[in-house]
Design a protein around this motif. Structure first.
Motif, PDB file in Angstrom:
ATOM      1  N   THR A  25      -7.573   7.356   7.315  1.00 46.69           N
ATOM      2  CA  THR A  25      -8.908   7.798   7.734  1.00 46.69           C
ATOM      3  C   THR A  25     -10.002   7.078   6.951  1.00 46.69           C
ATOM      4  OG1 THR A  25      -8.841   9.667   6.207  1.00 46.69           O
ATOM      5  CG2 THR A  25      -8.113  10.095   8.468  1.00 46.69           C
ATOM      6  N   ASN A  26      -9.644   6.483   5.816  1.00 41.80           N
ATOM      7  CA  ASN A  26     -10.576   5.674   5.021  1.00 41.80           C
ATOM      8  C   ASN A  26     -10.263   4.186   5.134  1.00 41.80           C
ATOM      9  OD1 ASN A  26     -10.234   8.443   3.412  1.00 41.80           O
ATOM     10  ND2 ASN A  26     -12.313   7.661   3.142  1.00 41.80           N
ATOM     11  N   GLU A  27      -9.464   3.830   6.141  1.00 43.66           N
ATOM     12  CA  GLU A  27      -9.041   2.442   6.376  1.00 43.66           C
ATOM     13  C   GLU A  27      -8.239   1.871   5.218  1.00 43.66           C
ATOM     14  OE1 GLU A  27     -11.821  -0.198   8.488  1.00 43.66           O
ATOM     15  OE2 GLU A  27     -13.265   1.461   8.306  1.00 43.66           O
ATOM     16  N   LEU A  28      -7.541   2.739   4.510  1.00 37.89           N
ATOM     17  CA  LEU A  28      -6.716   2.316   3.387  1.00 37.89           C
ATOM     18  C   LEU A  28      -5.245   2.504   3.706  1.00 37.89           C
ATOM     19  CD1 LEU A  28      -8.595   3.923   0.353  1.00 37.89           C
ATOM     20  CD2 LEU A  28      -8.677   1.551   1.107  1.00 37.89           C
ATOM     21  N   SER A  29      -4.420   1.813   2.947  1.00 36.70           N
ATOM     22  CA  SER A  29      -2.978   2.027   2.921  1.00 36.70           C
ATOM     23  C   SER A  29      -2.634   2.366   1.477  1.00 36.70           C
ATOM     24  CB  SER A  29      -2.246   0.752   3.338  1.00 36.70           C
ATOM     25  OG  SER A  29      -2.516  -0.277   2.397  1.00 36.70           O
ATOM     26  N   TYR A  30      -1.398   2.764   1.259  1.00 43.24           N
ATOM     27  CA  TYR A  30      -1.007   3.087  -0.110  1.00 43.24           C
ATOM     28  C   TYR A  30      -1.139   1.868  -1.017  1.00 43.24           C
ATOM     29  CZ  TYR A  30       1.471   4.675  -4.185  1.00 43.24           C
ATOM     30  OH  TYR A  30       1.782   4.997  -5.475  1.00 43.24           O
ATOM     31  N   SER A  31      -0.799   0.679  -0.518  1.00 48.03           N
ATOM     32  CA  SER A  31      -0.888  -0.518  -1.361  1.00 48.03           C
ATOM     33  C   SER A  31      -2.339  -0.815  -1.751  1.00 48.03           C
ATOM     34  CB  SER A  31      -0.247  -1.727  -0.678  1.00 48.03           C
ATOM     35  OG  SER A  31      -0.912  -2.035   0.522  1.00 48.03           O
ATOM     36  N   LEU A  32      -3.289  -0.567  -0.866  1.00 55.05           N
ATOM     37  CA  LEU A  32      -4.699  -0.733  -1.222  1.00 55.05           C
ATOM     38  C   LEU A  32      -5.130   0.360  -2.196  1.00 55.05           C
ATOM     39  CD1 LEU A  32      -6.239  -1.616   2.256  1.00 55.05           C
ATOM     40  CD2 LEU A  32      -5.717  -3.187   0.382  1.00 55.05           C
ATOM     41  N   TRP A  33      -4.649   1.569  -1.967  1.00 50.29           N
ATOM     42  CA  TRP A  33      -4.977   2.684  -2.852  1.00 50.29           C
ATOM     43  C   TRP A  33      -4.539   2.397  -4.281  1.00 50.29           C
ATOM     44  CZ3 TRP A  33      -7.844   6.666  -3.882  1.00 50.29           C
ATOM     45  CH2 TRP A  33      -7.441   7.577  -4.858  1.00 50.29           C
ATOM     46  N   GLU A  34      -3.391   1.748  -4.446  1.00 53.79           N
ATOM     47  CA  GLU A  34      -2.913   1.438  -5.793  1.00 53.79           C
ATOM     48  C   GLU A  34      -3.963   0.656  -6.585  1.00 53.79           C
ATOM     49  OE1 GLU A  34       1.864   1.045  -5.846  1.00 53.79           O
ATOM     50  OE2 GLU A  34       0.823  -0.528  -4.743  1.00 53.79           O
ATOM     51  N   VAL A  35      -4.618  -0.286  -5.934  1.00 53.64           N
ATOM     52  CA  VAL A  35      -5.647  -1.090  -6.606  1.00 53.64           C
ATOM     53  C   VAL A  35      -6.844  -0.214  -6.962  1.00 53.64           C
ATOM     54  CG1 VAL A  35      -7.235  -3.045  -6.382  1.00 53.64           C
ATOM     55  CG2 VAL A  35      -4.897  -3.222  -5.473  1.00 53.64           C
ATOM     56  N   VAL A  36      -7.295   0.594  -6.008  1.00 54.60           N
ATOM     57  CA  VAL A  36      -8.425   1.493  -6.250  1.00 54.60           C
ATOM     58  C   VAL A  36      -8.101   2.432  -7.415  1.00 54.60           C
ATOM     59  CG1 VAL A  36      -9.813   3.372  -5.265  1.00 54.60           C
ATOM     60  CG2 VAL A  36      -9.225   1.371  -3.856  1.00 54.60           C
ATOM     61  N   PHE A  37      -6.917   3.010  -7.387  1.00 51.71           N
ATOM     62  CA  PHE A  37      -6.497   3.945  -8.422  1.00 51.71           C
ATOM     63  C   PHE A  37      -6.458   3.271  -9.794  1.00 51.71           C
ATOM     64  CE2 PHE A  37      -3.271   6.039 -11.015  1.00 51.71           C
ATOM     65  CZ  PHE A  37      -3.737   7.339 -10.992  1.00 51.71           C
ATOM     66  N   TYR A  38      -5.905   2.063  -9.857  1.00 54.56           N
ATOM     67  CA  TYR A  38      -5.811   1.350 -11.129  1.00 54.56           C
ATOM     68  C   TYR A  38      -7.202   1.108 -11.712  1.00 54.56           C
ATOM     69  CZ  TYR A  38      -4.705  -2.025 -14.720  1.00 54.56           C
ATOM     70  OH  TYR A  38      -4.606  -2.658 -15.939  1.00 54.56           O
ATOM     71  N   ILE A  39      -8.111   0.628 -10.875  1.00 55.04           N
ATOM     72  CA  ILE A  39      -9.460   0.323 -11.363  1.00 55.04           C
ATOM     73  C   ILE A  39     -10.164   1.600 -11.811  1.00 55.04           C
ATOM     74  CG2 ILE A  39     -11.725  -0.575 -10.713  1.00 55.04           C
ATOM     75  CD1 ILE A  39     -10.183  -2.497  -8.808  1.00 55.04           C
ATOM     76  N   LYS A  40      -9.994   2.669 -11.064  1.00 57.59           N
ATOM     77  CA  LYS A  40     -10.619   3.937 -11.461  1.00 57.59           C
ATOM     78  C   LYS A  40     -10.075   4.416 -12.804  1.00 57.59           C
ATOM     79  CE  LYS A  40     -13.117   7.620 -11.109  1.00 57.59           C
ATOM     80  NZ  LYS A  40     -14.550   7.552 -11.335  1.00 57.59           N
ATOM     81  N   LYS A  41      -8.788   4.285 -12.976  1.00 59.39           N
ATOM     82  CA  LYS A  41      -8.135   4.759 -14.200  1.00 59.39           C
ATOM     83  C   LYS A  41      -8.446   3.861 -15.405  1.00 59.39           C
ATOM     84  CE  LYS A  41      -3.504   5.569 -16.013  1.00 59.39           C
ATOM     85  NZ  LYS A  41      -2.095   5.282 -15.821  1.00 59.39           N
ATOM     86  N   ASN A  42      -8.516   2.543 -15.181  1.00 58.50           N
ATOM     87  CA  ASN A  42      -8.621   1.592 -16.288  1.00 58.50           C
ATOM     88  C   ASN A  42      -9.965   0.893 -16.405  1.00 58.50           C
ATOM     89  OD1 ASN A  42      -5.741   1.567 -17.330  1.00 58.50           O
ATOM     90  ND2 ASN A  42      -5.449   1.241 -15.153  1.00 58.50           N
ATOM     91  N   GLY A  43     -10.860   1.131 -15.468  1.00 63.42           N
ATOM     92  CA  GLY A  43     -12.148   0.452 -15.490  1.00 63.42           C
ATOM     93  C   GLY A  43     -12.039  -0.943 -14.907  1.00 63.42           C
ATOM     94  N   PRO A  44     -13.149  -1.702 -14.931  1.00 64.39           N
ATOM     95  CA  PRO A  44     -13.123  -3.055 -14.388  1.00 64.39           C
ATOM     96  C   PRO A  44     -11.937  -3.830 -14.944  1.00 64.39           C
ATOM     97  CG  PRO A  44     -15.357  -2.445 -14.968  1.00 64.39           C
ATOM     98  CD  PRO A  44     -14.464  -1.348 -15.484  1.00 64.39           C
TER      99      PRO A  44
END
Length: 140
Positions: A25-44
């Motif tokens: 529904t957000n045009e994401l897949s789990y593999s894309l989410w992994e990147v978003v999650f990593y950046i959110k957790k670890n910063g830039p």
């Protein structure tokens, strides 16, 4: 413990399917989410940092980041070295993260329904140990 991998894969595949449906529904897949999650957790982060964390090739992460840039979820910022690409979430990316994180938390709660707290904690603590053993054995 014969049959462990079969049980794990029978769990993994439907879980990824559920996550992909939920994130679509957000045009994401789990593999894309992994990147978003990593950046959110670890910063830039650099592409290399993300690739190393998920144990995948840098071109794989590059493709994911390009798609996330198209969706305006991440953007590149200048690093100390001009060859180094640093990726961070955009404001829109922060909102997408919050929305998806809520959906994923709801899914996590549903799949853990009828499982006692003690058992949940055991699984939560054992899975990283199994991952560590798999990675360690792959290096030997």
């Amino acid at each position: 413990m014969e049959g462990f991998f079969k049980r794990y894969l029978r769990l993994y595949r439907p879980m990824i399917t559920s996550l992909n449906e939920l994130l679509s529904t957000n045009e994401l897949s789990y593999s894309l989410w992994e990147v978003v999650f990593y950046i959110k957790k670890n910063g830039p982060s650099t592409l290399v940092d993300i690739a190393n964390y998920y144990n995948v090739e840098k071109p794989t992460i590059t493709r994911r980041v390009h798609r996330l840039e198209e969706l305006q979820i991440v953007k590149q910022i200048a690093g100390q070295d001009r060859r180094e690409k640093i990726i961070q979430l955009t404001e829109s990316g922060e909102e997408v993260y919050k929305e998806c994180r809520g959906k994923i938390t709801d899914l996590e709660m549903r799949v853990m329904e009828d499982i006692g707290q003690e058992e949940r904690e055991i699984v939560f603590n054992i899975l990283p140990k199994i991952q560590e053993n798999i990675v360690k054995k792959g290096r030997e």
